[in-house]
Design an enzyme around this catalytic site. Structure first.
Site, PDB file in Angstrom:
ATOM      1  CE  LYS A  64     -34.742   3.219 -15.489  1.00  0.00           C
ATOM      2  NZ  LYS A  64     -35.472   4.448 -15.175  1.00  0.00           N
ATOM      3  CG  ASN A  65     -37.835   5.263 -12.299  1.00  0.00           C
ATOM      4  OD1 ASN A  65     -36.816   5.122 -12.973  1.00  0.00           O
ATOM      5  ND2 ASN A  65     -39.039   5.431 -12.826  1.00  0.00           N
ATOM      6  CB  CYS A  76     -36.538   6.839 -22.423  1.00  0.00           C
ATOM      7  SG  CYS A  76     -36.162   5.188 -21.858  1.00  0.00           S
ATOM      8  NE  ARG A 130     -37.819  12.000 -19.683  1.00  0.00           N
ATOM      9  CZ  ARG A 130     -37.376  10.833 -19.223  1.00  0.00           C
ATOM     10  NH1 ARG A 130     -36.638  10.075 -19.980  1.00  0.00           N
ATOM     11  NH2 ARG A 130     -37.664  10.442 -18.010  1.00  0.00           N
ATOM     12  CG  ASP A 148     -42.331   4.875 -16.173  1.00  0.00           C
ATOM     13  OD1 ASP A 148     -42.289   5.705 -17.097  1.00  0.00           O
ATOM     14  OD2 ASP A 148     -41.546   4.902 -15.205  1.00  0.00           O
ATOM     15  NE  ARG A 197     -31.544   3.334 -19.639  1.00  0.00           N
ATOM     16  CZ  ARG A 197     -32.636   4.022 -19.960  1.00  0.00           C
ATOM     17  NH1 ARG A 197     -33.031   4.100 -21.182  1.00  0.00           N
ATOM     18  NH2 ARG A 197     -33.327   4.640 -19.029  1.00  0.00           N
TER      19      ARG A 197
HETATM   20  C1  UD1 Z   1     -39.324   9.964 -13.659  1.00  0.00           C
HETATM   21  C2  UD1 Z   1     -38.973   8.559 -13.990  1.00  0.00           C
HETATM   22  C3  UD1 Z   1     -39.687   8.120 -15.255  1.00  0.00           C
HETATM   23  C4  UD1 Z   1     -41.171   8.364 -15.152  1.00  0.00           C
HETATM   24  C5  UD1 Z   1     -41.466   9.782 -14.697  1.00  0.00           C
HETATM   25  C6  UD1 Z   1     -42.936  10.027 -14.429  1.00  0.00           C
HETATM   26  C7  UD1 Z   1     -36.729   8.412 -13.117  1.00  0.00           C
HETATM   27  C8  UD1 Z   1     -35.277   8.300 -13.403  1.00  0.00           C
HETATM   28  N1  UD1 Z   1     -37.541   8.479 -14.178  1.00  0.00           N
HETATM   29  O1  UD1 Z   1     -38.831  10.758 -14.732  1.00  0.00           O
HETATM   30  O2  UD1 Z   1     -39.443   6.732 -15.456  1.00  0.00           O
HETATM   31  O3  UD1 Z   1     -41.754   8.179 -16.429  1.00  0.00           O
HETATM   32  O4  UD1 Z   1     -40.733  10.079 -13.499  1.00  0.00           O
HETATM   33  O5  UD1 Z   1     -43.407   9.120 -13.509  1.00  0.00           O
HETATM   34  O6  UD1 Z   1     -37.145   8.388 -11.988  1.00  0.00           O
HETATM   35  N2  UD1 Z   1     -41.042  18.400 -16.359  1.00  0.00           N
HETATM   36  C9  UD1 Z   1     -40.838  19.723 -16.657  1.00  0.00           C
HETATM   37  N3  UD1 Z   1     -39.760  20.344 -16.096  1.00  0.00           N
HETATM   38  C10 UD1 Z   1     -38.892  19.727 -15.261  1.00  0.00           C
HETATM   39  C11 UD1 Z   1     -39.122  18.371 -14.959  1.00  0.00           C
HETATM   40  C12 UD1 Z   1     -40.209  17.723 -15.514  1.00  0.00           C
HETATM   41  O7  UD1 Z   1     -41.595  20.329 -17.406  1.00  0.00           O
HETATM   42  O8  UD1 Z   1     -37.950  20.365 -14.785  1.00  0.00           O
HETATM   43  C13 UD1 Z   1     -42.180  17.667 -16.960  1.00  0.00           C
HETATM   44  C14 UD1 Z   1     -41.678  16.604 -17.944  1.00  0.00           C
HETATM   45  O9  UD1 Z   1     -41.433  17.133 -19.225  1.00  0.00           O
HETATM   46  C15 UD1 Z   1     -42.813  15.624 -17.947  1.00  0.00           C
HETATM   47  C16 UD1 Z   1     -43.317  15.690 -16.517  1.00  0.00           C
HETATM   48  O10 UD1 Z   1     -42.832  16.914 -15.976  1.00  0.00           O
HETATM   49  O11 UD1 Z   1     -43.846  16.070 -18.802  1.00  0.00           O
HETATM   50  C17 UD1 Z   1     -42.884  14.524 -15.666  1.00  0.00           C
HETATM   51  O12 UD1 Z   1     -41.532  14.566 -15.465  1.00  0.00           O
HETATM   52  P1  UD1 Z   1     -40.856  14.033 -14.151  1.00  0.00           P
HETATM   53  O13 UD1 Z   1     -41.867  13.638 -13.140  1.00  0.00           O
HETATM   54  O14 UD1 Z   1     -39.793  14.998 -13.768  1.00  0.00           O
HETATM   55  O15 UD1 Z   1     -40.166  12.731 -14.679  1.00  0.00           O
HETATM   56  P2  UD1 Z   1     -38.669  12.326 -14.582  1.00  0.00           P
HETATM   57  O16 UD1 Z   1     -38.147  12.611 -13.214  1.00  0.00           O
HETATM   58  O17 UD1 Z   1     -37.936  12.796 -15.770  1.00  0.00           O
END
Ligand code: UD1
Length: 416
Positions: free
Chosen positions: A22-23, A115, A120, A303, A395
């Site tokens: 998915k990701n 989610c 986030r 995850d 999803r």
């Molecule tokens: C992606 C995955 C999700 C998985 C996560 C971590 C997708 C669509 N989703 O989510 O399933 O749980 O990676 O493996 O691929 N953060 C910030 N600022 C930002 C971005 C992130 O502070 O601009 C923080 C987030 O709050 C969180 C951490 O970084 O604490 C991880 O986020 P991130 O790796 O970006 O996850 P996603 O891309 O949202």
């Protein structure tokens, strides 16, 4: 509203074929619009992909699919704001911002859906865009990201975010000169985006390391990629096998991608055998309690934290989980407790007191992986468990009803 009914307690036997991740797929589909015509193989049949197809149509991108092979043609792409409705459909809607910014130097979007497992923020995505020379402004709730030109830069991420790393890559491929992303995410899903962009003519090096170097190009064309097997789907079914399987075979996997999980399972004394591209898992007695902290790849993935919690209820003694990535990823716990578990949550830590046995009940899915955790519990609970709000699970878990039916589970999806 759809409700899942599972009649648990039956041993899981046979084999499960793991689908595309998915990701990975949800990043590759938006990345496709950077090129003209591309092919993506092994796209999973999940509702997040249906949502992305709606956004592609809205942007006047055409696509055809033959089974899991997608052909995406962006020749007539129109740069339009990603609407509130589209943005909220899924988390990965934000990848259109990076891709449109890269291609047109202008993108408009709203805060993405996905989610509800913590705040986030997407500040790191914007930080990266700004380092490339873009300006991010707000018009009400809408973000407008624009640049007269994108210029390569050194971008140091304060956290190795998967989303930010990919989004910055999508914008930087068309920036002038060299971009360096430091503390980049090393998740395999990032590597697949790099392979895909390079197949279009991008020049990105440093795959699987925390430093990515992008030499900007002025044109991208063609491109093809195959979505990697879903390591989280695989991990979930491996855990199911350990909880209630009899030589359950989980096929079409890349074991290196979920080594953090199998290492922990072996530490618990779980009956698993890991082969080149499949894993065999069986119900394991005398499981030992363990401590898990979620971390970025190659650490234990957040995850799989919720699915793993369901298994830890079967270990004799106190297991500890520390959730370091998201502050609100324990919403499955009250429902696991309702089904017979004994778990206490304090801040980012959950203490699982085992062993306990699951009993059937009526529970609600709050997010995708919480849903997976509840399904795992239901598979072991003798009798009928009703799981509400199952849309979250659909999803991200491809053909879950068919896959579980095939391994002997009595499971139905019904309208409430
Ligand atoms: C992606 C995955 C999700 C998985 C996560 C971590 C997708 C669509 N989703 O989510 O399933 O749980 O990676 O493996 O691929 N953060 C910030 N600022 C930002 C971005 C992130 O502070 O601009 C923080 C987030 O709050 C969180 C951490 O970084 O604490 C991880 O986020 P991130 O790796 O970006 O996850 P996603 O891309 O949202």
């Amino acid at each position: 509203m759809e409700i899942l009914k599972i009649y648990g307690g039956k041993t899981l036997k046979g084999s499960i074929e793991i689908g595309g991740a998915k990701n990975s797929a949800v990043a590759l589909v938006p990345a496709a619009i950077l090129s003209d015509k591309v092919v993506i193989n092994n796209v999973p049949n999940i509702s997040d992909i249906e949502a992305l197809k709606k956004i592609l149509s809205y942007l006047n991108v055409s696509f055809e699919n033959e089974g899991d092979k997608f052909i995406i043609d962006s020749t007539n792409l129109e740069n339009k704001p990603i609407t509130l409705e589209h943005s909220k459909m899924l988390r990965a809607s934000y990848y259109f911002a990076g891709a449109l910014l890269g291609k047109y130097k202008h993108a408009e979007m709203y805060f993405p859906g996905g989610c509800v497992i913590g705040s986030r923020p997407i500040d790191l995505h914007f930080y990266g865009f700004e380092k490339l020379g873009a300006k991010v402004t707000n018009e009400g709730d809408k973000f407008i990201i624009e640049a007269s030109e994108l210029i390569g830069s050194e971008i140091n991420l304060k956290f190795a975010s998967v989303g930010a790393t990919i989004n910055i890559l999508l914008a930087a491929v068309y920036a002038k000169g060299k971009t360096i992303i430091k503390n980049a995410a090393k998740e395999p899903e990032v590597g697949t985006v790099i392979d895909f962009l390079n197949s279009m003519g991008a020049k990105i090096t440093g795959k699987d390391t925390s430093m990515l170097v992008i030499e900007g190009v002025s044109n991208l064309s063609g491109g093809n990629i195959s979505v990697i097997p879903d390591r989280i789907e695989a991990g979930t079914y491996i855990i199911a096998g350990v909880m209630n399987g009899d030589n359950l075979k989980i096929k079409n996997v890349i074991p290196e991608h979920f080594k953090a999980l199998t290492d922990k399972l072996l530490l618990m004394g779980a009956d698993i055998k890991v082969y080149d591209d499949y894993v065999v898992a069986s119900k394991s007695e005398n499981l030992k309690p363990i401590r898990i902290e979620t971390e970025v790849y190659p650490g234990f993935p957040t995850d799989l934290q919720q699915p793993m919690t369901s298994l830890l209820t079967m270990a004799s003694g106190k297991s500890i989980i520390v959730e370091n990535i998201y502050e609100n990823r324990f919403q499955n716990i009250p429902y696991l407790n309702k089904m017979g578990a004994n778990i206490e949550v304090s801040g980012r830590q959950a203490i699982i007191n085992g062993p306990t046995e699951f009993k059937p009940g009526e529970v609600i899915t709050t997010d995708l992986r919480a849903g997976a955790a509840l399904i795992l519990a239901a598979l072991c609970a003798p009798g009928e468990t009703k799981i509400k709000e199952v849309k979250h699970v659909l999803r991200g878990y491809e053909n879950i009803i068919n896959k579980l039916t095939k391994i002997g589970v009595k499971i139905t999806l019904e309208d409430e």
